[in-house]
Write a protein that holds these residues in place. Structure first.
Motif, PDB file in Angstrom:
ATOM      1  N   ALA A 113      36.997  -4.909  42.680  1.00  0.00           N
ATOM      2  CA  ALA A 113      37.749  -4.789  43.935  1.00  0.00           C
ATOM      3  C   ALA A 113      37.206  -3.721  44.892  1.00  0.00           C
ATOM      4  N   PRO A 114      36.779  -2.548  44.431  1.00  0.00           N
ATOM      5  CA  PRO A 114      36.289  -1.550  45.399  1.00  0.00           C
ATOM      6  C   PRO A 114      35.094  -2.015  46.227  1.00  0.00           C
ATOM      7  N   ILE A 115      34.143  -2.678  45.585  1.00  0.00           N
ATOM      8  CA  ILE A 115      32.975  -3.137  46.345  1.00  0.00           C
ATOM      9  C   ILE A 115      33.361  -4.301  47.258  1.00  0.00           C
ATOM     10  N   LEU A 116      34.319  -5.108  46.824  1.00  0.00           N
ATOM     11  CA  LEU A 116      34.816  -6.183  47.687  1.00  0.00           C
ATOM     12  C   LEU A 116      35.522  -5.592  48.903  1.00  0.00           C
ATOM     13  N   TYR A 117      36.348  -4.587  48.685  1.00  0.00           N
ATOM     14  CA  TYR A 117      37.028  -3.914  49.795  1.00  0.00           C
ATOM     15  C   TYR A 117      36.020  -3.287  50.754  1.00  0.00           C
ATOM     16  N   TYR A 118      35.010  -2.654  50.204  1.00  0.00           N
ATOM     17  CA  TYR A 118      33.977  -2.021  51.025  1.00  0.00           C
ATOM     18  C   TYR A 118      33.252  -3.065  51.882  1.00  0.00           C
ATOM     19  N   ASN A 119      32.921  -4.202  51.279  1.00  0.00           N
ATOM     20  CA  ASN A 119      32.250  -5.270  52.024  1.00  0.00           C
ATOM     21  C   ASN A 119      33.136  -5.821  53.136  1.00  0.00           C
ATOM     22  N   VAL A 136      22.929 -10.596  53.892  1.00  0.00           N
ATOM     23  CA  VAL A 136      24.157  -9.803  53.843  1.00  0.00           C
ATOM     24  C   VAL A 136      25.397 -10.677  53.663  1.00  0.00           C
ATOM     25  N   VAL A 137      25.565 -11.679  54.503  1.00  0.00           N
ATOM     26  CA  VAL A 137      26.756 -12.526  54.419  1.00  0.00           C
ATOM     27  C   VAL A 137      26.786 -13.322  53.111  1.00  0.00           C
ATOM     28  N   PRO A 138      25.668 -13.939  52.666  1.00  0.00           N
ATOM     29  CA  PRO A 138      25.723 -14.600  51.352  1.00  0.00           C
ATOM     30  C   PRO A 138      26.075 -13.643  50.210  1.00  0.00           C
ATOM     31  N   GLU A 139      25.614 -12.399  50.300  1.00  0.00           N
ATOM     32  CA  GLU A 139      25.974 -11.402  49.289  1.00  0.00           C
ATOM     33  C   GLU A 139      27.484 -11.157  49.292  1.00  0.00           C
ATOM     34  N   PHE A 140      28.058 -11.020  50.471  1.00  0.00           N
ATOM     35  CA  PHE A 140      29.506 -10.805  50.585  1.00  0.00           C
ATOM     36  C   PHE A 140      30.275 -12.005  50.035  1.00  0.00           C
ATOM     37  N   ILE A 161      23.710 -11.594  38.480  1.00  0.00           N
ATOM     38  CA  ILE A 161      22.242 -11.582  38.537  1.00  0.00           C
ATOM     39  C   ILE A 161      21.782 -11.916  39.957  1.00  0.00           C
ATOM     40  N   ALA A 162      22.415 -12.929  40.581  1.00  0.00           N
ATOM     41  CA  ALA A 162      22.057 -13.297  41.960  1.00  0.00           C
ATOM     42  C   ALA A 162      22.341 -12.138  42.913  1.00  0.00           C
ATOM     43  N   LEU A 163      23.471 -11.467  42.742  1.00  0.00           N
ATOM     44  CA  LEU A 163      23.798 -10.316  43.587  1.00  0.00           C
ATOM     45  C   LEU A 163      22.787  -9.185  43.392  1.00  0.00           C
ATOM     46  N   LEU A 164      22.402  -8.949  42.151  1.00  0.00           N
ATOM     47  CA  LEU A 164      21.403  -7.908  41.880  1.00  0.00           C
ATOM     48  C   LEU A 164      20.073  -8.237  42.540  1.00  0.00           C
ATOM     49  N   ILE A 165      19.664  -9.490  42.474  1.00  0.00           N
ATOM     50  CA  ILE A 165      18.399  -9.893  43.099  1.00  0.00           C
ATOM     51  C   ILE A 165      18.466  -9.675  44.608  1.00  0.00           C
ATOM     52  N   MET A 166      19.606 -10.017  45.211  1.00  0.00           N
ATOM     53  CA  MET A 166      19.748  -9.818  46.656  1.00  0.00           C
ATOM     54  C   MET A 166      19.660  -8.345  47.037  1.00  0.00           C
ATOM     55  N   VAL A 167      20.328  -7.492  46.288  1.00  0.00           N
ATOM     56  CA  VAL A 167      20.323  -6.062  46.603  1.00  0.00           C
ATOM     57  C   VAL A 167      18.939  -5.459  46.371  1.00  0.00           C
ATOM     58  N   VAL A 168      18.278  -5.859  45.302  1.00  0.00           N
ATOM     59  CA  VAL A 168      16.922  -5.356  45.039  1.00  0.00           C
ATOM     60  C   VAL A 168      15.962  -5.806  46.142  1.00  0.00           C
ATOM     61  N   GLN A 217      30.148 -12.051  46.231  1.00  0.00           N
ATOM     62  CA  GLN A 217      31.044 -11.023  45.701  1.00  0.00           C
ATOM     63  C   GLN A 217      32.490 -11.488  45.774  1.00  0.00           C
ATOM     64  N   GLY A 218      32.861 -12.153  46.869  1.00  0.00           N
ATOM     65  CA  GLY A 218      34.207 -12.691  47.009  1.00  0.00           C
ATOM     66  C   GLY A 218      34.493 -13.782  45.992  1.00  0.00           C
ATOM     67  N   ILE A 219      33.524 -14.675  45.758  1.00  0.00           N
ATOM     68  CA  ILE A 219      33.688 -15.732  44.760  1.00  0.00           C
ATOM     69  C   ILE A 219      33.861 -15.131  43.374  1.00  0.00           C
ATOM     70  N   LEU A 220      33.074 -14.119  43.069  1.00  0.00           N
ATOM     71  CA  LEU A 220      33.184 -13.458  41.771  1.00  0.00           C
ATOM     72  C   LEU A 220      34.569 -12.850  41.574  1.00  0.00           C
ATOM     73  N   SER A 221      35.058 -12.156  42.579  1.00  0.00           N
ATOM     74  CA  SER A 221      36.393 -11.552  42.490  1.00  0.00           C
ATOM     75  C   SER A 221      37.476 -12.627  42.386  1.00  0.00           C
ATOM     76  N   LEU A 222      37.311 -13.705  43.126  1.00  0.00           N
ATOM     77  CA  LEU A 222      38.265 -14.807  43.056  1.00  0.00           C
ATOM     78  C   LEU A 222      38.292 -15.437  41.674  1.00  0.00           C
ATOM     79  N   LEU A 223      37.130 -15.601  41.060  1.00  0.00           N
ATOM     80  CA  LEU A 223      37.078 -16.132  39.691  1.00  0.00           C
ATOM     81  C   LEU A 223      37.816 -15.222  38.711  1.00  0.00           C
ATOM     82  N   PHE A 224      37.633 -13.921  38.866  1.00  0.00           N
ATOM     83  CA  PHE A 224      38.335 -12.989  37.978  1.00  0.00           C
ATOM     84  C   PHE A 224      39.849 -13.108  38.144  1.00  0.00           C
TER      85      PHE A 224
END
Length: 137
Positions: free
Chosen positions: A78-84, A51-55, A17-24, A58-65
């Motif tokens: 992983a693809p969006i993490l790689y892209y970032n 930008v950096v907080p969004e990245f 939700i936080a990531l979506l708010i940032m992108v919107v 995203q990294g924290i989310l992937s790390l949790l997974f």
């Protein structure tokens, strides 16, 4: 383990939700710039601030997974993490004030793609959260 999985999905849900708010918000800044409601400097500084907080989120989310063993969700994120990471390494992650009008359509498409991708991740996360609750009972 069931309570920890529910906690993972709740945290993932709120991170998404936080990531979506940032992108919107970034898309709104670009739209305001396109319709000349805001000057390029303000728009670029507002976007670059997030930008950096969004990245990082995203990294924290992937790390949790990874830590919780949710390999499928990690593979989806992983693809969006790689892209970032690629954008950050090439130093193309920030919006340039002098080039923002030339790259406006590209930046909007990039963020619309991220928005769609994050919505899909949000629905998958919501599905797995419900699945975990029902499986725990």
């Amino acid at each position: 383990m069931g309570a920890w999985m529910i906690l993972l999905w709740v945290i993932a849900f709120f991170l998404l939700i936080a990531l979506l708010i940032m992108v919107v918000y970034q898309l709104m800044c670009l739209a305001d710039l396109e319709f000349d409601y805001i000057n390029p400097y303000d728009s670029a500084s507002r976007i670059n601030y997030l930008v950096v907080p969004e990245f990082i989120l995203q990294g924290i989310l992937s790390l949790l997974f990874i830590l919780f063993g949710q390999w499928l969700m990690f593979l989806f994120s992983a693809p969006i993490l790689y892209y970032n990471v690629k954008l950050y390494q090439q130093q193309q992650h920030l919006v340039d004030v002098t080039e923002i009008f030339n790259l406006l359509n590209k930046e909007k498409k990039r963020r619309l793609f991220k928005l769609a991708y994050l919505v899909i991740l949000l629905f998958l996360s919501f599905f797995w959260m419900i699945w975990s609750v029902l499986e725990d009972e």
